[in-house]
Scaffold this active site. Structure first.
Site, PDB file in Angstrom:
ATOM      1  N   LEU A 134     -25.641 -45.768 -60.592  1.00  0.00           N
ATOM      2  CA  LEU A 134     -25.194 -44.404 -60.306  1.00  0.00           C
ATOM      3  C   LEU A 134     -24.694 -43.708 -61.571  1.00  0.00           C
ATOM      4  O   LEU A 134     -25.127 -42.618 -61.899  1.00  0.00           O
ATOM      5  CB  LEU A 134     -24.094 -44.434 -59.246  1.00  0.00           C
ATOM      6  CG  LEU A 134     -23.501 -43.083 -58.828  1.00  0.00           C
ATOM      7  CD1 LEU A 134     -24.556 -42.213 -58.151  1.00  0.00           C
ATOM      8  CD2 LEU A 134     -22.297 -43.289 -57.898  1.00  0.00           C
ATOM      9  N   PRO A 137     -24.281 -41.770 -68.980  1.00  0.00           N
ATOM     10  CA  PRO A 137     -23.412 -41.506 -70.129  1.00  0.00           C
ATOM     11  C   PRO A 137     -22.589 -40.223 -69.988  1.00  0.00           C
ATOM     12  O   PRO A 137     -21.451 -40.162 -70.435  1.00  0.00           O
ATOM     13  CB  PRO A 137     -24.405 -41.406 -71.297  1.00  0.00           C
ATOM     14  CG  PRO A 137     -25.550 -42.270 -70.883  1.00  0.00           C
ATOM     15  CD  PRO A 137     -25.663 -42.089 -69.403  1.00  0.00           C
ATOM     16  N   GLY A 140     -19.992 -39.881 -65.171  1.00  0.00           N
ATOM     17  CA  GLY A 140     -19.277 -41.038 -64.664  1.00  0.00           C
ATOM     18  C   GLY A 140     -18.547 -40.667 -63.391  1.00  0.00           C
ATOM     19  O   GLY A 140     -19.052 -40.845 -62.285  1.00  0.00           O
ATOM     20  N   ILE A 166     -23.739 -50.428 -66.274  1.00  0.00           N
ATOM     21  CA  ILE A 166     -24.317 -51.065 -65.102  1.00  0.00           C
ATOM     22  C   ILE A 166     -24.001 -52.559 -65.111  1.00  0.00           C
ATOM     23  O   ILE A 166     -24.508 -53.315 -65.946  1.00  0.00           O
ATOM     24  CB  ILE A 166     -25.839 -50.832 -65.043  1.00  0.00           C
ATOM     25  CG1 ILE A 166     -26.153 -49.331 -65.106  1.00  0.00           C
ATOM     26  CG2 ILE A 166     -26.411 -51.474 -63.786  1.00  0.00           C
ATOM     27  CD1 ILE A 166     -25.485 -48.504 -64.020  1.00  0.00           C
ATOM     28  N   ASP A 248     -17.316 -45.952 -50.659  1.00  0.00           N
ATOM     29  CA  ASP A 248     -16.183 -46.174 -49.761  1.00  0.00           C
ATOM     30  C   ASP A 248     -16.041 -47.662 -49.455  1.00  0.00           C
ATOM     31  O   ASP A 248     -14.947 -48.224 -49.518  1.00  0.00           O
ATOM     32  CB  ASP A 248     -16.381 -45.399 -48.445  1.00  0.00           C
ATOM     33  CG  ASP A 248     -16.026 -43.931 -48.573  1.00  0.00           C
ATOM     34  OD1 ASP A 248     -15.326 -43.564 -49.539  1.00  0.00           O
ATOM     35  OD2 ASP A 248     -16.448 -43.141 -47.705  1.00  0.00           O
ATOM     36  N   GLU A 371     -15.759 -48.163 -59.645  1.00  0.00           N
ATOM     37  CA  GLU A 371     -15.855 -47.588 -58.298  1.00  0.00           C
ATOM     38  C   GLU A 371     -15.012 -46.327 -58.140  1.00  0.00           C
ATOM     39  O   GLU A 371     -14.469 -46.041 -57.077  1.00  0.00           O
ATOM     40  CB  GLU A 371     -15.433 -48.607 -57.224  1.00  0.00           C
ATOM     41  CG  GLU A 371     -16.079 -49.954 -57.339  1.00  0.00           C
ATOM     42  CD  GLU A 371     -17.537 -49.981 -56.933  1.00  0.00           C
ATOM     43  OE1 GLU A 371     -18.162 -48.912 -56.946  1.00  0.00           O
ATOM     44  OE2 GLU A 371     -18.047 -51.062 -56.622  1.00  0.00           O
ATOM     45  N   GLY A 372     -14.922 -45.572 -59.223  1.00  0.00           N
ATOM     46  CA  GLY A 372     -14.096 -44.366 -59.226  1.00  0.00           C
ATOM     47  C   GLY A 372     -12.733 -44.679 -59.795  1.00  0.00           C
ATOM     48  O   GLY A 372     -12.012 -45.545 -59.289  1.00  0.00           O
TER      49      GLY A 372
END
Length: 415
Positions: A134, A137, A140, A166, A248, A371-372
């Protein structure tokens, strides 16, 4: 290296006898396969591919997915506790299982019956390893700004662009890739299942990182990679929703991994502070240090309770996005505090690179980012609180004047 079971470990409350047996088998595999090579493997930067093959053969790479396609058919409540145990032994393994699970999500939840039957069994129990593509560069935290593009040519899509940071990039067998197929913004993105040996796909040199040296992370370059239309997952231009749904669930995986690392750090801190010196004195007999241990244990148990509560919402088919963000935020902030305190309690031994405490501290940091980032989690939580995440199934609650407590007003609900 801490043992798999110590007096500091909470007793698990698993929903079935089968789940208890599964956790027991996981702990046995950890003792035999993961713990013996964890420290040396991380120091040498060795990716434990054979360990992942054993996990696959044991059914641990597909726990939350349907048994009909080779999965374990387990609720997330059980899967996450297995993940916590694996991460406590070696984060490269625990996080790797979480990433693999994330990479299967788009196919398992949004693929057609034919796509699932064709690909999911090998992904879940065939020894394959996945990567989730996902980030880019320049995209993000703002994933909707991605530039990787997929252009339709007859019955194929041609992917061009670069994905960044990744996990498993150099070692994956398949990739779940998100690319732009329409206009700018979140509504012009589609998801694809791409074999890692596709012509035109190349892998950059692995990134140099402060922790998780055994887990390779790299950029992937797509230069005219052709993907058949039957490998597009979900609706065309519907990929952003797929990506967010996967995140999520993935955030709960990161929360469980964080608690696993924190638990391992507490274990070594307890072992160190209860070891008597030449005069028979123990550091744990000092009240100030006892209070630190108590705070560490409380943060761990609070985080564990939070991620399990969110998992139960998911298992019940209820919205859990807000709770997933809260769990990821709290648990990863907690692991930073707990691992830092463990190093402090252990003094020079905590700083010693031949012992695990300093590794736990270095590894903990990435969990606040993947993951955020935790700043993104706060934004997600705030959007739910301020009503921007209300769905058609969940109308906004009525506003109530201060001090009024009418019986007809429902209590807080999951977002």
């Amino acid at each position: 290296m801490p043992p798999v079971e110590t007096p500091t470990r909470v007793r698990r409350h698993l929903p079935t006898a089968h789940a208890e047996e599964l956790l027991a088998r996981t702990r046995e595999l950890i003792r035999e396969e993961v713990l013996p090579q964890a420290a040396a493997g991380e120091a040498a930067g060795d990716f434990p591919r054979e360990t992942f093959r054993r996990l696959s053969a044991a059914g641990l790479l597909g726990l939350p997915y349907p048994a009909e396609h080779g999965g374990g058919g387990q609720p997330y409540e059980v899967y996450l506790q297995v993940l916590e145990e694996l991460a406590a032994a070696r984060l490269t393994v625990g996080l790797g299982v979480s990433v693999h699970t994330l990479s299967c999500h788009a196919l398992a939840d949004f693929g057609t019956a034919g796509q699932r039957a064709a690909h999911l069994p090998a992904m879940l129990r065939g020894g394959l390893l996945g990567a989730y593509c996902l980030s880019e560069p320049a995209a993000g935290s703002d994933a909707a700004a991605m530039r990787t593009r997929a252009t339709r040519e007859g019955g194929h899509w041609v992917l061009t662009g670069t994905k960044a940071w990744i996990t498993h990039g150099p070692v994956a067998d398949f990739l779940t890739v998100f690319a732009r197929t329409g206009a700018a913004g979140p509504r012009g993105i589609s998801a694809f299942l791409v074999p890692a040996d596709a012509p035109g796909l190349s892998v950059a040199a692995p990134e140099r990182k402060m922790g998780m040296n055994g887990s390779p992370t790299a950029q992937l370059h797509f230069e005219g990679v052709r993907v058949p239309d039957e490998r597009r997952l979900g609706e065309e231009n519907g990929g952003f929703r797929i990506a967010m749904a996967a995140l999520d669930a993935g955030r709960l995986g990161i929360a469980a991994c964080a608690i696993g690392v924190a638990q391992a750090a507490l274990d070594v801190a307890v072992a160190h502070t209860t070891r008597p010196d030449a005069g028979g004195e123990r550091l744990a007999d000092q009240q100030g240090l006892r209070f630190m241990l108590a705070d560490m244990a409380t943060r761990i148990e609070a985080g564990r309770t939070l991620y399990l509560a969110a998992a139960r919402l998911r298992d019940a088919g209820l919205p859990f996005s807000r709770e997933a963000a809260m769990a990821k935020l709290f648990c990863t902030d907690a692991v930073m505090r707990v691992t830092g305190d463990a190093v402090q309690l252990m003094g020079q031994e905590g700083w010693d690179a031949s012992l695990p405490a300093e590794r736990y501290l270095r590894e903990a940091k990435v969990l606040q980012i993947v993951e955020g980032t935790n700043q993104i989690q706060r934004s997600v939580i705030a959007r739910h609180l301020l009503g921007r995440e209300q769905s058609a199934e969940r109308p906004a609650q009525p506003r109530v004047p201060a001090g009024a407590v009418p019986e007809a007003v429902p209590g807080p609900r999951a977002s």
